[in-house]
Design a protein around this motif. Structure first.
Motif, short mmCIF file in Angstrom:
data_model
loop_
_atom_site.label_atom_id
_atom_site.label_comp_id
_atom_site.label_asym_id
_atom_site.label_seq_id
_atom_site.Cartn_x
_atom_site.Cartn_y
_atom_site.Cartn_z
N LYS A 165 0.83 -1.21 0.00
CA LYS A 165 0.00 0.00 0.00
C LYS A 165 0.86 1.25 0.00
O LYS A 165 0.60 2.21 -0.75
CB LYS A 165 -0.93 0.00 1.21
CG LYS A 165 -1.87 1.19 1.25
CD LYS A 165 -2.79 1.13 2.47
CE LYS A 165 -3.70 2.36 2.53
NZ LYS A 165 -4.58 2.32 3.73
N ILE A 198 2.55 1.82 -3.41
CA ILE A 198 1.60 2.36 -4.40
C ILE A 198 1.33 3.84 -4.12
O ILE A 198 1.35 4.67 -5.05
CB ILE A 198 0.30 1.55 -4.39
CG1 ILE A 198 0.55 0.13 -4.94
CG2 ILE A 198 -0.78 2.25 -5.22
CD1 ILE A 198 -0.64 -0.79 -4.85
N GLU A 199 1.12 4.18 -2.88
CA GLU A 199 0.83 5.56 -2.51
C GLU A 199 2.00 6.49 -2.83
O GLU A 199 1.80 7.66 -3.17
CB GLU A 199 0.47 5.64 -1.03
CG GLU A 199 -0.89 5.03 -0.70
CD GLU A 199 -1.18 5.03 0.79
OE1 GLU A 199 -0.23 5.30 1.58
OE2 GLU A 199 -2.34 4.75 1.16
N VAL A 230 5.28 1.83 -7.03
CA VAL A 230 4.58 0.71 -7.69
C VAL A 230 3.30 1.24 -8.33
O VAL A 230 2.60 2.07 -7.75
CB VAL A 230 4.26 -0.40 -6.67
CG1 VAL A 230 3.36 -1.47 -7.28
CG2 VAL A 230 5.55 -1.02 -6.13
N ALA A 265 -0.44 1.65 -9.47
CA ALA A 265 -1.68 1.40 -8.72
C ALA A 265 -2.43 0.19 -9.25
O ALA A 265 -3.13 -0.49 -8.50
CB ALA A 265 -2.57 2.65 -8.78
N LYS A 295 5.71 -1.89 -12.74
CA LYS A 295 4.45 -2.41 -13.30
C LYS A 295 4.40 -3.93 -13.33
O LYS A 295 3.33 -4.52 -13.19
CB LYS A 295 4.24 -1.87 -14.73
CG LYS A 295 4.25 -0.36 -14.84
CD LYS A 295 4.14 0.06 -16.30
CE LYS A 295 4.29 1.56 -16.45
NZ LYS A 295 5.67 2.00 -16.15
#
Length: 266
Positions: A57, A60-61, A65, A67, A225
């Motif tokens: 998490k 991603i934030e 990485v 989303a 990705k």
């Protein structure tokens, strides 16, 4: 155990600028095994990223990485292996980040030809006699070179007939199903007696990268990705982003006695 004076394995010391062994701190026992099976090989231990230190998490934030990495992972598995997938495991992310970290190391140190081995690797002794001549046949334009590979590597007469010549014939006459396109884009074509060209395979236990290839692979993972490094390579080869060659013979394999660190905790 490989003879410490194994001449066939030693050729790698002169062909590559550096040989990196990817491992993580907790795999100390593997480093002892490597001393036995890679006798005669000059290599440098490269410590990768520990999955236990990561939070998906947060990655991603922060934009490290993508989303939609779960969707990409699922689709990549379908596109290249015609199979479903479980959710991305944080250790896969760590493994991909580790390979990217190595690519950046190559660039930072102005290296050109670098062999990357993972810490569960072992030589295929009966094939090492072909290693020197295989390297002699590698053209100067290579950016990615597989010396160990899984799937898309049936190079027997029937394998080439079924997966290359027949597939290309069907594609040429207009039969272009997903499975035909998948195999056309990933099964390597003929090149020389000991090399195949443009092959995409599973397994990053033994492959080499040129500096110019490292630049391209890093760019493809900004943000990250592809959850698994072998899927990154498959995608890059299938889309002809990198110039790839595959050895006819497997010179390295994954040690069947060693459990993959990627799936620890599952």
């Amino acid at each position: 155990m490989i003879n410490p004076d194994q001449p066939h394995l030693k050729i790698l010391n002169t062909y590559f600028d550096k040989i990196l062994i990817l491992t993580i701190q907790r795999n100390a026992n593997r480093r002892e095994i490597l001393k036995q099976v890679l006798g005669g090989l000059d290599y440098e231990i490269f410590y990768g990223v520990e999955g236990s230190m990561l939070k998906l998490k947060e990655l991603i934030e922060s934009g490290v990485v993508a989303a939609n990495i779960q969707d990409i992972y699922k689709q990549t598995n379908i596109d290249y292996m015609n199979m479903g997938s479980s959710p991305v495991h944080i250790n896969q992310i760590a493994c991909s980040m580790s390979h990217i970290k190595m690519y950046q190391y190559i660039l930072d140190n102005q290296l050109d030809k670098v062999l990357i081995l993972e810490d569960d690797v072992m030589p295929v002794e009966e094939n090492l006699k072909y290693l020197s001549e295989t390297l002699n046949q590698v053209p100067d334009n290579w950016e990615l070179l597989y010396l160990g590979h899984i799937i898309n590597n049936n190079f027997s007469f029937w394998g080439k007939l079924k997966y290359y010549y027949f597939i290309n014939f069907l594609y040429k006459v207009g039969i272009r199903t997903k499975s035909i396109i998948r195999k056309k884009n990933t099964y390597p074509g003929p090149f020389s007696t000991l090399l195949r060209k443009d092959g995409a395979h599973i397994g990053t236990h033994a492959y080499a990268v040129r500096g110019k290839g490292a630049v391209k692979l890093i760019k493809l993972q900004e943000p990250l990705k592809q959850a698994a490094p072998d899927l990154l390579l498959m995608d890059a080869v299938a889309k002809r982003v990198v110039v790839s060659y595959t050895s006819k013979f497997n010179f390295f394999q994954q040690n069947p006695k060693i459990h993959s660190s990627v799936w620890d905790g599952l």
